[in-house]
Motif scaffolding. Sequence first.
Motif, PDB file in Angstrom:
ATOM      1  N   PHE A 233       2.480  46.856  -2.427  1.00  0.00           N
ATOM      2  CA  PHE A 233       3.277  47.599  -1.458  1.00  0.00           C
ATOM      3  C   PHE A 233       3.294  46.817  -0.137  1.00  0.00           C
ATOM      4  CE2 PHE A 233       1.801  51.060  -4.282  1.00  0.00           C
ATOM      5  CZ  PHE A 233       3.040  51.527  -4.684  1.00  0.00           C
ATOM      6  N   ALA A 234       4.484  46.338   0.244  1.00  0.00           N
ATOM      7  CA  ALA A 234       4.594  45.453   1.408  1.00  0.00           C
ATOM      8  C   ALA A 234       4.214  46.158   2.716  1.00  0.00           C
ATOM      9  CB  ALA A 234       6.020  44.909   1.511  1.00  0.00           C
ATOM     10  N   HIS A 235       4.394  47.487   2.778  1.00  0.00           N
ATOM     11  CA  HIS A 235       4.138  48.209   4.029  1.00  0.00           C
ATOM     12  C   HIS A 235       2.671  48.612   4.178  1.00  0.00           C
ATOM     13  CE1 HIS A 235       4.575  51.389   1.061  1.00  0.00           C
ATOM     14  NE2 HIS A 235       4.053  52.247   1.919  1.00  0.00           N
ATOM     15  N   LEU A 236       1.860  48.328   3.164  1.00  0.00           N
ATOM     16  CA  LEU A 236       0.438  48.657   3.228  1.00  0.00           C
ATOM     17  C   LEU A 236      -0.387  47.388   3.368  1.00  0.00           C
ATOM     18  CD1 LEU A 236       0.079  51.344   0.389  1.00  0.00           C
ATOM     19  CD2 LEU A 236       0.394  51.730   2.847  1.00  0.00           C
ATOM     20  N   SER A 237      -1.486  47.470   4.087  1.00  0.00           N
ATOM     21  CA  SER A 237      -2.397  46.336   4.186  1.00  0.00           C
ATOM     22  C   SER A 237      -3.053  46.086   2.835  1.00  0.00           C
ATOM     23  CB  SER A 237      -3.469  46.598   5.245  1.00  0.00           C
ATOM     24  OG  SER A 237      -4.348  47.630   4.816  1.00  0.00           O
ATOM     25  N   VAL A 238      -3.710  44.949   2.719  1.00  0.00           N
ATOM     26  CA  VAL A 238      -4.414  44.600   1.483  1.00  0.00           C
ATOM     27  C   VAL A 238      -5.384  45.697   1.082  1.00  0.00           C
ATOM     28  CG1 VAL A 238      -6.214  43.064   0.598  1.00  0.00           C
ATOM     29  CG2 VAL A 238      -4.147  42.094   1.630  1.00  0.00           C
ATOM     30  N   ILE A 239      -6.207  46.133   1.993  1.00  0.00           N
ATOM     31  CA  ILE A 239      -7.229  47.129   1.639  1.00  0.00           C
ATOM     32  C   ILE A 239      -6.575  48.467   1.309  1.00  0.00           C
ATOM     33  CG2 ILE A 239      -7.756  47.975   3.985  1.00  0.00           C
ATOM     34  CD1 ILE A 239     -10.766  47.822   3.053  1.00  0.00           C
ATOM     35  N   GLU A 240      -5.474  48.806   1.975  1.00  0.00           N
ATOM     36  CA  GLU A 240      -4.785  50.063   1.677  1.00  0.00           C
ATOM     37  C   GLU A 240      -4.121  50.022   0.302  1.00  0.00           C
ATOM     38  OE1 GLU A 240      -2.334  50.053   5.127  1.00  0.00           O
ATOM     39  OE2 GLU A 240      -3.593  51.475   6.221  1.00  0.00           O
ATOM     40  N   ASN A 241      -3.624  48.858  -0.099  1.00  0.00           N
ATOM     41  CA  ASN A 241      -3.079  48.711  -1.450  1.00  0.00           C
ATOM     42  C   ASN A 241      -4.140  49.031  -2.500  1.00  0.00           C
ATOM     43  OD1 ASN A 241      -0.254  47.461  -2.252  1.00  0.00           O
ATOM     44  ND2 ASN A 241      -0.742  46.633  -0.216  1.00  0.00           N
TER      45      ASN A 241
END
Length: 253
Positions: free
Chosen positions: A101-109
């Motif tokens: 998901f491009a709108h989420l940070s790495v950790i949020e993904n």
Amino acid sequence: MAMNTPTKPTRPLLELIGLDKHYGPFQVLKNCSLNVNSGETVVIIGPSGSGKSTLLRCVNQLEPADGGDLFFEGKRVDFDKRNVHLLRRDIGMVFQNFELFAHLSVIENIMLAPIKVLGMSRADAHDLALELLGKVRIPEKADAYPDEISGGQQQRVAIARALAMKPKVMLYDEPTSALDPEMIREVVDVMADLSAEGMTSLVVTHEMGFARRAADRIVFMEAGEIIENASKTDFFGGAVNPRTRHFLDQILH
């Protein structure tokens, strides 16, 4: 004198029995049968259009099989889409093109599925995501966004995201095919580490270095059929049929 109680045979973790799949009049899978034991890494190779990716997608029920049976942990998988989420909790999948998901940070993904699907608290999901980023060797990228990291790093985030669901099997569909050559090894190293730790893996790839390093068995597919299912020793030792040998000679040379 004590009697020895016979041990009950252990069924494979994953069993494919006679799977068929059609796209209209074209039959893409033809009576495909394959067992994958717990802790085993099975590599699937074959020419483009041979049905390799479709086979994985049928295992994870992204594509419904038209015939045959699928067993997971000894239980027949119901192809009813209403129950497919239960299967996918235990079978992780990594795609060719990352699908982050491009709108989420790495950790949020990585945190998203454990929170939404497993009901994990944000704090626990955060801790798990950091642990997994360490496992895939990019803990420093936690707060970056997908477009700020390399393709190899994005694929490692995708692996960490799949691992966050604590799967019993990992499916990899050509995980290095979209990467530049210098990025391939960093992804292959992570996959090999997971195999060495005992993660059951079914891997579609042309990376013979990974196959030599991590595979227990190698499967060759052609025109929708499983032509060869051999141990790594037999496969690379030449104890395979001529069709397999011809393909292997092409990709190695």
